[in-house]
Design a protein around this motif. Structure first.
Motif, PDB file in Angstrom:
ATOM      1  N   LYS A  51      54.076  48.950  36.509  1.00 14.77           N
ATOM      2  CA  LYS A  51      53.359  50.000  35.975  1.00 14.77           C
ATOM      3  C   LYS A  51      53.967  50.779  37.016  1.00 14.77           C
ATOM      4  CE  LYS A  51      49.713  51.346  36.573  1.00 14.77           C
ATOM      5  NZ  LYS A  51      48.447  51.430  37.403  1.00 14.77           N
ATOM      6  N   SER A  85      56.325  52.961  33.634  1.00 13.77           N
ATOM      7  CA  SER A  85      55.433  54.257  32.902  1.00 13.77           C
ATOM      8  C   SER A  85      56.380  56.028  33.085  1.00 13.77           C
ATOM      9  CB  SER A  85      54.529  54.657  33.895  1.00 13.77           C
ATOM     10  OG  SER A  85      53.058  55.649  32.818  1.00 13.77           O
ATOM     11  N   HIS A 144      51.201  46.815  40.184  1.00 10.71           N
ATOM     12  CA  HIS A 144      51.345  48.049  40.168  1.00 10.71           C
ATOM     13  C   HIS A 144      52.207  48.721  39.564  1.00 10.71           C
ATOM     14  CE1 HIS A 144      49.028  51.925  41.301  1.00 10.71           C
ATOM     15  NE2 HIS A 144      49.829  51.662  42.514  1.00 10.71           N
ATOM     16  N   CYS A 197      51.119  45.145  32.051  1.00 15.01           N
ATOM     17  CA  CYS A 197      51.920  46.062  33.751  1.00 15.01           C
ATOM     18  C   CYS A 197      50.030  46.370  34.316  1.00 15.01           C
ATOM     19  CB  CYS A 197      52.905  46.356  34.382  1.00 15.01           C
ATOM     20  SG  CYS A 197      54.150  45.749  33.624  1.00 15.01           S
ATOM     21  N   TYR A 198      49.394  46.700  33.502  1.00 13.34           N
ATOM     22  CA  TYR A 198      48.074  47.372  34.273  1.00 13.34           C
ATOM     23  C   TYR A 198      47.438  45.959  33.642  1.00 13.34           C
ATOM     24  CZ  TYR A 198      43.970  49.643  34.320  1.00 13.34           C
ATOM     25  OH  TYR A 198      42.311  49.934  34.431  1.00 13.34           O
ATOM     26  N   ALA A 210      53.901  48.839  30.382  1.00 18.41           N
ATOM     27  CA  ALA A 210      53.417  50.070  31.862  1.00 18.41           C
ATOM     28  C   ALA A 210      51.712  49.013  30.903  1.00 18.41           C
ATOM     29  CB  ALA A 210      53.149  50.978  31.874  1.00 18.41           C
ATOM     30  N   GLN A 211      51.078  49.342  30.077  1.00 15.44           N
ATOM     31  CA  GLN A 211      49.972  48.375  29.777  1.00 15.44           C
ATOM     32  C   GLN A 211      49.610  47.486  29.892  1.00 15.44           C
ATOM     33  OE1 GLN A 211      46.816  50.848  29.198  1.00 15.44           O
ATOM     34  NE2 GLN A 211      45.884  48.403  28.621  1.00 15.44           N
TER      35      GLN A 211
END
Length: 114
Positions: free
Chosen positions: A62, A66, A59, A77-78, A74-75
């Motif tokens: 991410k 971002s 989180h 990591c999401y 980031a995606q």
């Protein structure tokens, strides 16, 4: 040659560069230093099967990614964050490997900009 557009939201990155001006390079250095410290922690959390720690690390990574417009990273990591939240850690090793590979690309591109 890697393209910035493959790894970043160019419009957001340009805006960040404009807003940060002389401090852009400092911000990128902090992001790189933090990210280098985060990487082994992701693998460590997975080895310990600590879904909560994995979720929290993913989180924050991410959010940081971002903030520098590294949207692909980031995606990823999401996706890892969601795996941790759902305590579905099977396959998380492949996701961490993808995050590490994408981070290497992001770091190279950021260093080229500084």
């Amino acid at each position: 040659m890697m393209s910035l557009a493959e790894h970043f939201d160019l419009e957001s990155l340009d805006m960040l560069r404009e807003v940060m001006d002389d401090e852009f390079a400092d911000l990128m250095r902090v992001y790189i230093d933090d990210s280098r410290q985060r990487m082994p922690l992701l693998s460590q959390a997975l080895q310990q099967q600590d879904a909560k720690q994995l979720r929290e690390l993913a989180h924050s990574f991410k959010g940081a990614s971002s903030n520098v417009s590294a949207n692909v990273l980031a995606q990823l990591c999401y996706q890892l964050e969601m795996a941790g939240r759902e305590e579905q850690l099977a396959g998380a090793d492949a996701l961490i490997a993808a995050i590490e590979a994408e981070y290497r690309n992001v770091e190279i591109l950021l260093q080229d900009m500084m």
